[in-house]
Design a protein around this motif. Structure first.
Motif, PDB file in Angstrom:
ATOM      1  N   ARG A  98       0.853  -1.290   0.100  1.00 49.99           N
ATOM      2  CA  ARG A  98      -0.016   0.135   0.061  1.00 49.99           C
ATOM      3  C   ARG A  98       0.900   1.470  -0.023  1.00 49.99           C
ATOM      4  O   ARG A  98       0.451   2.214  -0.462  1.00 49.99           O
ATOM      5  CB  ARG A  98      -0.923   0.080   1.271  1.00 49.99           C
ATOM      6  CG  ARG A  98      -2.130  -1.039   1.223  1.00 49.99           C
ATOM      7  CD  ARG A  98      -3.244  -0.567   2.276  1.00 49.99           C
ATOM      8  NE  ARG A  98      -2.612  -0.763   3.359  1.00 49.99           N
ATOM      9  CZ  ARG A  98      -2.755  -1.857   4.182  1.00 49.99           C
ATOM     10  NH1 ARG A  98      -3.221  -3.128   3.705  1.00 49.99           N
ATOM     11  NH2 ARG A  98      -2.340  -2.098   5.317  1.00 49.99           N
ATOM     12  N   ARG A 101       1.949   2.250  -4.192  1.00 53.61           N
ATOM     13  CA  ARG A 101       0.976   1.915  -5.102  1.00 53.61           C
ATOM     14  C   ARG A 101       1.283   1.926  -6.671  1.00 53.61           C
ATOM     15  O   ARG A 101       1.563   3.018  -7.041  1.00 53.61           O
ATOM     16  CB  ARG A 101      -0.284   2.502  -4.968  1.00 53.61           C
ATOM     17  CG  ARG A 101      -0.848   2.329  -3.330  1.00 53.61           C
ATOM     18  CD  ARG A 101      -1.150   1.139  -3.331  1.00 53.61           C
ATOM     19  NE  ARG A 101      -2.174   0.411  -4.120  1.00 53.61           N
ATOM     20  CZ  ARG A 101      -2.362  -0.882  -4.592  1.00 53.61           C
ATOM     21  NH1 ARG A 101      -1.767  -1.937  -4.127  1.00 53.61           N
ATOM     22  NH2 ARG A 101      -3.202  -1.245  -5.483  1.00 53.61           N
ATOM     23  N   SER A 105      -3.918  -1.998 -11.295  1.00 51.18           N
ATOM     24  CA  SER A 105      -3.820  -3.286 -10.722  1.00 51.18           C
ATOM     25  C   SER A 105      -4.965  -4.334 -10.982  1.00 51.18           C
ATOM     26  O   SER A 105      -5.950  -3.690 -11.481  1.00 51.18           O
ATOM     27  CB  SER A 105      -3.506  -3.139  -9.193  1.00 51.18           C
ATOM     28  OG  SER A 105      -4.752  -2.541  -8.506  1.00 51.18           O
ATOM     29  N   ARG A 114       0.355  -5.976 -10.606  1.00 49.45           N
ATOM     30  CA  ARG A 114       0.671  -4.268 -10.506  1.00 49.45           C
ATOM     31  C   ARG A 114       1.415  -3.580 -11.677  1.00 49.45           C
ATOM     32  O   ARG A 114       2.647  -4.322 -12.095  1.00 49.45           O
ATOM     33  CB  ARG A 114       1.182  -4.198  -9.399  1.00 49.45           C
ATOM     34  CG  ARG A 114       0.622  -4.709  -7.987  1.00 49.45           C
ATOM     35  CD  ARG A 114       1.518  -4.489  -6.633  1.00 49.45           C
ATOM     36  NE  ARG A 114       2.799  -5.575  -6.692  1.00 49.45           N
ATOM     37  CZ  ARG A 114       3.663  -5.432  -5.669  1.00 49.45           C
ATOM     38  NH1 ARG A 114       3.373  -4.896  -4.747  1.00 49.45           N
ATOM     39  NH2 ARG A 114       4.741  -5.981  -5.901  1.00 49.45           N
ATOM     40  N   ALA A 123       6.366  -1.626  -7.963  1.00 49.85           N
ATOM     41  CA  ALA A 123       4.916  -1.364  -8.786  1.00 49.85           C
ATOM     42  C   ALA A 123       4.637  -1.848 -10.119  1.00 49.85           C
ATOM     43  O   ALA A 123       3.815  -1.643 -10.564  1.00 49.85           O
ATOM     44  CB  ALA A 123       5.028   0.209  -8.783  1.00 49.85           C
ATOM     45  N   ARG A 233      -1.293   7.587  -4.309  1.00 53.25           N
ATOM     46  CA  ARG A 233      -2.640   7.403  -5.003  1.00 53.25           C
ATOM     47  C   ARG A 233      -2.674   6.684  -6.541  1.00 53.25           C
ATOM     48  O   ARG A 233      -1.913   7.003  -7.266  1.00 53.25           O
ATOM     49  CB  ARG A 233      -3.048   8.897  -5.142  1.00 53.25           C
ATOM     50  CG  ARG A 233      -3.444   9.483  -3.628  1.00 53.25           C
ATOM     51  CD  ARG A 233      -4.639   8.779  -2.981  1.00 53.25           C
ATOM     52  NE  ARG A 233      -4.934   9.681  -1.893  1.00 53.25           N
ATOM     53  CZ  ARG A 233      -4.233   9.131  -0.479  1.00 53.25           C
ATOM     54  NH1 ARG A 233      -3.232   8.207  -0.449  1.00 53.25           N
ATOM     55  NH2 ARG A 233      -4.466  10.066   0.654  1.00 53.25           N
ATOM     56  N   SER A 234      -3.560   5.879  -6.406  1.00 54.57           N
ATOM     57  CA  SER A 234      -3.908   5.154  -7.532  1.00 54.57           C
ATOM     58  C   SER A 234      -5.081   5.625  -8.251  1.00 54.57           C
ATOM     59  O   SER A 234      -6.128   5.549  -7.588  1.00 54.57           O
ATOM     60  CB  SER A 234      -4.056   3.521  -7.479  1.00 54.57           C
ATOM     61  OG  SER A 234      -4.618   3.034  -8.575  1.00 54.57           O
ATOM     62  N   SER A 237      -8.149   3.281  -7.873  1.00 53.47           N
ATOM     63  CA  SER A 237      -8.671   2.820  -6.787  1.00 53.47           C
ATOM     64  C   SER A 237      -9.652   3.695  -5.985  1.00 53.47           C
ATOM     65  O   SER A 237      -9.784   4.811  -6.121  1.00 53.47           O
ATOM     66  CB  SER A 237      -7.060   2.844  -5.777  1.00 53.47           C
ATOM     67  OG  SER A 237      -6.955   3.875  -5.474  1.00 53.47           O
ATOM     68  N   GLY A 245      -6.943   5.902   2.637  1.00 52.53           N
ATOM     69  CA  GLY A 245      -5.863   5.263   2.254  1.00 52.53           C
ATOM     70  C   GLY A 245      -4.630   5.589   2.972  1.00 52.53           C
ATOM     71  O   GLY A 245      -4.894   6.638   3.936  1.00 52.53           O
TER      72      GLY A 245
END
Length: 342
Positions: A98, A101, A105, A114, A123, A233-234, A237, A245
């Motif tokens: 986490r 990120r 993914s 990923r 990653a 930050r994704s 997600s 998060g």
């Protein structure tokens, strides 16, 4: 070693003990540097065609002819740590994932695929934390296809050296011709002693990696994708959509005359854990306590956010970093590896 009542060494392991942690002694033929025997401790990964394959804590695999065994026994898991926080491999694997990120993914059963346009192996690798929902060969084929569709090499990240790690998977990947390219260690320790090491004066904390921070960061030419990974930050997600998060902080010790920073660091706060990364110091200013100052400032912020334990990753050959972190109370929890498909 197992010793019988008559005082003789005995082999008390069989092929039925594959998957267990064992200690064996083998005869050197010819003797190596005058040593008649060699002892090996690790997970018995296989016992086929008269050869034992044992995976050590470091991830190294050792092939031992059955005929050379003089003693062997099953041993309990590695003893519990005597200091610092207690943690399982699974917990640390999730926390460290986490903290770094990807931008994309996908699930393959309990594995996570990923990708981040090739920015770092962490990653851009499959994280196998359970059952992929397919036989292993089919799962690895799916991994290859997924990364191939993105123009990326296929990597699998594994771990060894702690209860619940993946020695058997490592051995199978090597048998199938996957190449281990990188090995490092994940260390853990209590957070408060890090904060107590220095007052952290002169360290500027920010939520973003600004241009000044990036001038000191060792990876040059950082792309927009890399900034997303660093920022934690994704865009795909649910955490990104909700604003939740892990909490990400960047630390900077300004350089003289407005030049590149003297030192930088990154910390990700995730419930009880604070993860340190990218702690870098101007080579001309090393051994002046700047890395300690950066980590202390970040640790204090992490304590304010409720963290109590810390983790970081360190290369096996980085003697300077290992000495620094050991002095702060960190110790190795497990080794991790990246295997690349042929």
């Amino acid at each position: 070693m197992e010793i019988s009542a008559s005082g003789r060494l005995e082999v008390r392991i069989t092929a039925a003990d594959v998957g267990k942690r064992v200690s064996v002694r083998r005869l050197n033929d010819p003797p190596t540097e005058g040593e008649k025997f060699t002892d090996t401790v690790g997970v018995l990964a296989s016992w086929d065609d008269g050869v034992l394959l044992i995976t050590r804590k470091s991830g190294e695999t050792v092939h031992i002819p059955e005929a050379s065994l003089v003693a062997g026994k099953v041993v309990p898991p590695a003893p519990a740590r005597r200091r610092g926080p207690a943690a399982s491999y699974e917990e640390l694997a999730h926390v460290s994932a986490r903290a770094w990120r990807p931008v994309e993914s996908e699930r393959l059963g309990e594995w996570e695929l990923r990708a981040a346009a090739g920015f770092t192996r962490r990653a851009n690798s499959a994280l196998p934390l359970g059952d992929p929902g397919l036989p292993l060969l089919a799962a690895l084929d799916a991994v290859r296809r997924w990364y191939g569709d993105r123009g990326l090499p296929a990597y699998v990240q594994t771990a060894t050296g702690a209860e619940g790690t993946q020695e058997l998977l490592c051995a199978e990947l090597e048998r199938l011709g996957w190449t281990r390219e990188v090995t490092a260690e994940l260390w853990i320790g209590a957070l408060a002693p890090v904060a107590d090491r220095d007052e952290g004066a002169g360290v500027v904390l920010s939520r973003e990696a600004d241009d000044a921070w990036l001038t000191r960061y060792q990876r040059k030419g950082v792309s927009e994708v890399a900034l997303k990974v660093l920022g934690g930050r994704s865009p795909r997600s649910s955490e990104a959509e909700s604003g939740g998060g892990p909490s990400v902080w960047f630390a900077t010790v300004p350089g003289e005359g407005g030049g590149a920073p003297a030192a930088i660091g990154r910390c990700v706060v995730d419930e009880r854990w604070a993860g340190f990364a990218a702690v870098e110091v101007d080579p001309a200013l090393r051994r002046r306590g700047l890395a300690t100052r950066v980590m202390a400032a970040l640790a204090r912020r992490a304590l304010e956010e409720g963290a109590s334990a810390a983790w970081l990753q360190v290369e096996a050959d980085n003697a300077g970093a290992r000495g620094l972190y050991a002095g702060m109370g960190f110790a190795a929890h497990h080794a991790y590896h990246h295997y690349r498909s042929v």
